[in-house]
Design an enzyme around this catalytic site. Sequence first.
Site, PDB file in Angstrom:
ATOM      1  N   ASP A 282       0.821  -1.219   0.000  1.00  0.00           N
ATOM      2  CA  ASP A 282       0.000   0.000   0.000  1.00  0.00           C
ATOM      3  C   ASP A 282       0.856   1.271   0.000  1.00  0.00           C
ATOM      4  OD1 ASP A 282      -1.991  -1.835   0.296  1.00  0.00           O
ATOM      5  OD2 ASP A 282      -2.923  -0.873   2.038  1.00  0.00           O
ATOM      6  N   HIS A 424       3.764  -2.222   3.124  1.00  0.00           N
ATOM      7  CA  HIS A 424       3.832  -0.909   2.482  1.00  0.00           C
ATOM      8  C   HIS A 424       5.147  -0.812   1.725  1.00  0.00           C
ATOM      9  CE1 HIS A 424       0.930  -0.501   5.774  1.00  0.00           C
ATOM     10  NE2 HIS A 424       0.335   0.413   4.997  1.00  0.00           N
TER      11      HIS A 424
HETATM   12 NI    NI Z   1      -2.580   3.183   3.485  1.00  0.00          NI
END
Ligand code: NI
Length: 475
Positions: A282, A424
């Site tokens: 992400d 991430h």
């Molecule tokens: Ni996010």
Amino acid sequence: MESRTTRRNRQKQRKRLGKTSYFLLFGLAVLSGLLITTIVKFKLEENHINMAMNQLVQSETTRQQVSGQMLETYQDNKNIASLLFLPTGGEKTLPESLKSGLIEHMQTAIKKVKGKGNRKALIIASLKKQQVAAKVEGFVSAINSYHWEARQNKFVAQAAEEQSMIYLNPATYQKISMKDLVATEEDLLGLQRVVTEKLLSETPAGQEKTVFDLPGLTFETTIDYTPEKITIALPQTVNGQNAVAITYQEMAAYVRQDFFAEPKETTPTEALPSKAIALTFDDGPLPATTMELLPILAQYNVPASFFMLGSNVEKYPEVVKAVHQGGHVIGSHSYSHPQLPSLAPEVLRQEVQRTDQAIYQLTGEVPKNFRPPYGAVDGPTAKIIGKAIIQWDVDSEDWRSLNTTKIVERVKGSVDDGSIILMHDIYPETIQAVPQIIEALKTQGYQFVTVNQLLANQQKPLHQYFGQQDERKIQ
Ligand code: NI
């Protein structure tokens, strides 16, 4: 005293007069004889034509009855006779419009024959019914005609005229509507995405915004159905067009199959490994970290799924292209990472559309998957997003620890068959953890797939997925 000469003359005259009347009488007799013969001949011929006509009417009626048609009216208008057949339709009555359309069709045909002079003709109008699909009946208004050909001494069939088929739902005898075809709101949202992609594919570069700005489909949207495709009326003109055609193949996943004759073409889903899992990244892309991650994934031949922020997509187009070319799935993570349920609908719509548009311009694809920031989503939000919501069941908590060892241990400790792993691609520690995670889990027999593969491409809007086996409807 009358002279001899005068008397003789008168006698001559009388003789001549007698001759003339004899000839006159004779002529008259011949003439009336001729007349009688003509009349008789004409009468005979008329009888002959009438008999032929009667035979034709009989045989046509029988023929139509065999194919499920019933004689509705029979008219004999001087030279032109006409038969009107309607399908025997059980207890349901045909819509008036179909019948009046057929009558109109027949009147036109009669006028056409009259225009060709005074000839004997038989016009047969019928409404042919055909079962197009389990829930669709098709009707064709057809005109068959016969003209009397004196030289051939018989009625000769003319080329049939058929109008285009009208499709009705036999349950309502109404035209097929969006409500008929699309069962649920999630299917409608799925169809919406197909429409968007189709319109985008026909839109010149730089004008995509007109497509993204279009109001969405509703169950009341007007459509024109055929078994091969539907033509959807657009609320606003796009590329100078006010409708878009979607083929059955393009929308098969979102429409009721009993309205289509062809069976849904099931894309042979590759048999998934029993221990399939999906890595998801992400908040990117970021040049420094994402460009470091891509060669690692390529080295291990691991496809991943990236949920990108629209703002970063706009900033780093080259990175987006590299991710796309690497064969990874690109989803949306909104434009600016807000708490979506707190946004005004119009603001939320902009968050989704700007990101879609940015990703489409770089990849030629509108994201099918959406990950809401913080996983925060509710019913109204999901409806505006209009995509499958991809959550996770394994949280690496990389943003919290920023520690490679802890990231690896956390993932290893909570992974299971069908897991969706949240990471991430904006932290160097995460990138460093990826090779260790891949090696450790491969050793345990796990196989890495994209979220599309994990969910067999069956994910739908208004549903959220926490793993392969954990699908929940968003209320
Ligand atoms: Ni996010």
